[in-house]
Design an enzyme around this catalytic site. Structure first.
Site: not given
Lengths: 570, 250
Positions: A423, A499-501
């Site tokens: 990540q 979904t890590h905006n």
């Protein structure tokens, strides 16, 4: 004519993790809090049919209804931005609990390096490690200052983990619950990573290893490893979520209520203060004004930014001049990964969303970047979330995508394939930002948020380096075929990524380079707070929820203080 | 035929692999990698064998979307080509995939009910995703008509009367975007068709695909199970008889 409701002390826009934390803490302190939630109520009892990949994972039952609202996207300013018509790259939340209902439960703390990234990078590598196009900045708060709030969030959520990661920031307490089970798949990774000299540890998990009661008296149950976390709610109440923790805590005080089907369309401002918000009842279509002493934006990254933009609060970032802060430093993540095909069959369908092992040997600045063409890195994890058959049809590269060979290979490999993923952190770039779309509107007539984003050179370099490291681990694990992900080119909004905006409403110590101060109080309106991953000036190499949770607890304290004293908190 | 498919297959694979692996960390799943299928035959399927173990024997399936059998038969042949019957077990027709797709097209899936369908519409770049005014129902209608036209053009025969390799040739033409469609690319239609086939093969049988849970059985996926807490540390691979969500009880 909008009807005006009775005034409350605090109104939150959205009731997910952020709204729930703010509500619980402020309501406990005696403030009257109202949550405005555009969606419907839901809870554990609504997840009784949850083991259904098609309905929940493929057709997005729990996520945002894009027919009402979406975002528009372009890779760069010369491209026409177009609506994201179907969910893909990221999965936006909706209804009580928001994305906190369908999260996987990976609960990390960002590294001490993250909070002082500019200072620490310059100290070690000089001022020119990255070009001036990268808008690196410190967050204005240190890891040590945030540590008590990390601790508080972890205790609320009952996070399961082990304190053995040598690269993590110092902890004041151990994890509230022990780590999850070390399965054969995780052990394979652990052995390989250790033999390469790395430092594997059990991924901090909000799927709890044992039954737990949090300091607010909320019960969270023990994970059953059923394999339906990702994109699902938990029918056992064993995956920590706002609906089973902070929301009931807030409710118990008698000082909190929630108005459902209330979609906020504007923040109302007068002078240097906000007076409340305007919302639409999505069932009747009527407009209401909700006055409040303090307004807290607690919806997702994109909607928080959009509401500030449509309400003309703050100055929109302009990539030509570099002026303005609203919409600046939008960040995503890069996901180097490797797939390995094995001879033996494994129980890949068993699992939990945050069942995994991680190494941070290539995250943050835990390795020397002197001779590398990027900064930061990625956490590298193997996870065993429970892989399901529609979405998992692994085939080696030389097999066709359909037909007899495809069928055979995809069935053969379903239980013989493992993936390791990194990540990767994302550094802010002057061309990556959020603004308002001039053409497209949501169901309530409000402009859509527009995303201008592409991967940068830094991202591509980091991706390549990490992919090679991950492939080495996969080889060491004994895969007979190791297939690295291909190099990244342009960001594509179609395939699911993360979904890590982050960014757009960033925090800092100076109104010239941030939207909110380090207490998440808006520089231009002292009784307006903006809470969420939008506060991150850059995106790190971890899932964001632990860090947002910490920031939210700190902001909740600040809101209570502001309610007594008024004025700027800095 | 297989070779022609390899180009895209490899690209699909590589494109999704990195993302897929990362997504396991990030909270997602393996997305577009999965396929679409086509198959042949499939007019009369054996609804009597559609017993999932908990439905009574009177369960029936029928056409909710298609209004003529020719279209449905073509769809059936096409999805069987994508996911054919073999020594591992049934193909798309035997699994009920054509009925699954038909039924889905009659509902929210077919009408893109939860997607942003407001104009203006522009073609856009590939990175921007689907930008058509067509719903999936409209796309399938047109796609099936086009497949029939291709069959007539190339072989002067109905699609359903072609042999397998001829069908594959036409499907491959769609996959390679060589067929002109209105409002959507044939390549996109192919992707949706392939994905829908896999969905029908592996979705819970409550959706009228995955007949008898044979899709799961072939793959070794146990479907809905309440818990693996007592098995998850076991080194041994577990063969577990699958269960449908329709048996889930709390």
């Amino acid at each position: 004519m909008a009807k005006t409701m009775d005034k409350v002390n605090v109104v939150t826009v959205g009731v997910g993790w952020m709204g729930g934390i703010i509500a619980a803490e402020c309501a406990k302190a005696g403030l009257k809090v109202r949550g405005l939630e555009r969606g419907k109520p839901r809870g554990t009892a609504d997840y009784q049919m949850i083991h259904d990949e098609y309905r929940y994972a493929i057709r997005y039952e729990l996520m945002q209804d894009l027919s009402k609202e979406t975002i528009t996207f372009r890779n760069h300013r010369k491209m026409r931005a177009l609506p994201m018509r179907q969910l893909g790259s990221f999965l936006l939340g909706e209804n009580l609990g928001g994305a906190g209902t369908h999260w996987n439960g990976h609960t990390f703390r960002f590294l001490p390096y993250d909070f002082q990234i500019k200072t620490m990078t310059e100290q070690k590598y000089g001022k020119n490690k990255l070009s001036a196009d990268y808008l690196l900045q410190d967050w204005g708060v240190t890891y040590d200052e945030l540590e008590p709030y990390f601790d508080k969030f972890e205790k609320t959520a009952g996070i399961s983990g082990e304190n053995t990661n040598p690269f993590a920031g110092k902890r004041s307490n151990d994890f509230p619950t022990p780590p999850m089970k070390r399965t054969p798949i995780l052990k394979k990774f652990e052995t390989a990573a250790s033999s390469l000299g790395y430092h594997p540890y059990m991924l901090p998990s909000a799927n709890l290893s044992e039954a737990y009661e949090n300091p607010d008296g909320e019960a969270i149950n023990a994970c059953q490893y059923c394999g339906f976390c990702e994109r699902f709610g938990c029918e056992y109440g064993a995956k920590t979520s706002p609906e089973i923790t902070v929301v009931p805590t807030a409710m118990k005080t008698g000082n909190f209520d929630i108005t459902f089907h209330a979609n906020v369309i504007e923040i109302l401002k007068s002078g240097n203060k906000v007076t409340g918000v305007k919302y639409v009842d999505t069932q009747s279509g009527e407009e209401f004004i909700q006055p409040a002493d303090v307004v807290v934006l607690t919806s997702y990254v994109m909607n928080n930014a959009k509401l500030l933009m449509v309400s003309n609060i703050g100055e929109q970032y302009n990539p030509d001049t570099g002026r303005g802060t609203l919409g600046k430093n939008y960040g995503y993540q890069i996901l180097p990964g490797v797939t390995g095909f094995f001879d033996e069959q494994m129980n890949v369908f068993m699992g939990a969303g945050a069942l995994g092992m991680t190494i941070d040997d290539f995250n943050g600045d835990s390795f020397d970047h002197s001779n590398l063409d990027f900064i930061h890195g990625a956490s590298i994890s193997i996870t065993q979330p429970g892989v399901r058959p529609i979405q998992t049809n692994p085939i080696p590269p030389d097999v066709p995508a359909w037909g007899a060979e495809f069928k055979k290979a995809s069935i053969e490999n379903y239980t013989r394939m493992l993936s390791i993923g990194g990540q990767g952190a994302s550094m802010p770039h002057k061309e990556n930002f959020m603004s308002l779309d001039p053409d497209y509107r949501d169901a309530y007539g409000v402009p859509l948020l527009q995303l201008t984003y592409n991967f940068t050179e830094q991202d591509r370099n980091l991706h390549k380096f990490l992919t090679d490291r991950i492939a080495e681990i996969m080889k060491e694990m004994g895969a007979k075929t190791v297939v690295p992900g291909n190099p990244i080119s342009d960001y594509d909004i179609v395939p699911y990524q993360t979904t890590h905006n982050t960014g757009g409403t960033i925090m800092g110590t100076d109104p010239a380079n941030s939207v909110v101060n380090t207490y998440l109080q808006h520089w231009d309106a002292e009784n307006l707070f903006v809470v969420g991953a939008g506060n991150f000036p850059h995106n790190g190499g971890y899932n964001p929820t632990g860090t947002i949770g910490a920031l939210a607890y700190r902001a909740a304290e600040a809101i209570q203080k502001y309610s007594k004293t008024g004025g700027s908190l800095v | 035929m297989a070779d022609e498919r390899k180009g895209l297959s490899r690209r699909d694979f590589l494109k999704t692999t990195g993302i897929a692996t990362g997504a396991l960390v990030g909270g997602g799943l393996i997305g577009g990698l999965v396929g679409y299928n086509v198959n042949k035959g499939g007019v009369e399927t054996k609804s009597g064998t559609k017993n999932t173990g908990n439905h009574d024997a009177t369960s029936v399936v029928g056409l909710m979307f298609f209004t003529n059998h020719a279209d449905f038969n073509l769809l059936s042949q096409a999805v069987e080509r994508i996911f054919p019957e073999d020594d591992l077990g049934p193909g798309a027709i035997g699994l009920g995939v054509p009925y699954f797709i038909d039924n889905q097209l009659a509902g929210n899936y077919g009408s893109n009910a939860r997607e942003y369908m407001i104009g203006p519409f522009f073609a856009g770049e590939a990175t921007q995703g689907y930008q058509s005014r067509l719903t999936r129902a409209e796309m399938f209608r047109q796609g099936i008509t086009k497949m029939e036209e291709e069959a007539q053009k190339r072989y002067q025969k109905p699609f359903v009367d072609l042999d397998g390799s001829q069908m594959d040739e036409i499907i491959t033409a769609f996959q390679k975007n060589e067929v002109e469609m209105k409002g959507v690319s044939s390549e996109f239609f192919f992707r949706v068709l392939r994905q829908a086939t896999l969905e029908g093969a592996y979705a819970d049988p409550i959706y009228n695909g995955n007949n008898n849970m044979d899709g799961w059985r072939m793959k070794g996926f146990p479907g809905h199970q309440m818990a693996y807490i007592n098995l998850i540390e076991d080194e041994k691979f577990q063969k577990i008889e699958p269960k449908s969500i329709s048996t889930m009880q709390h």
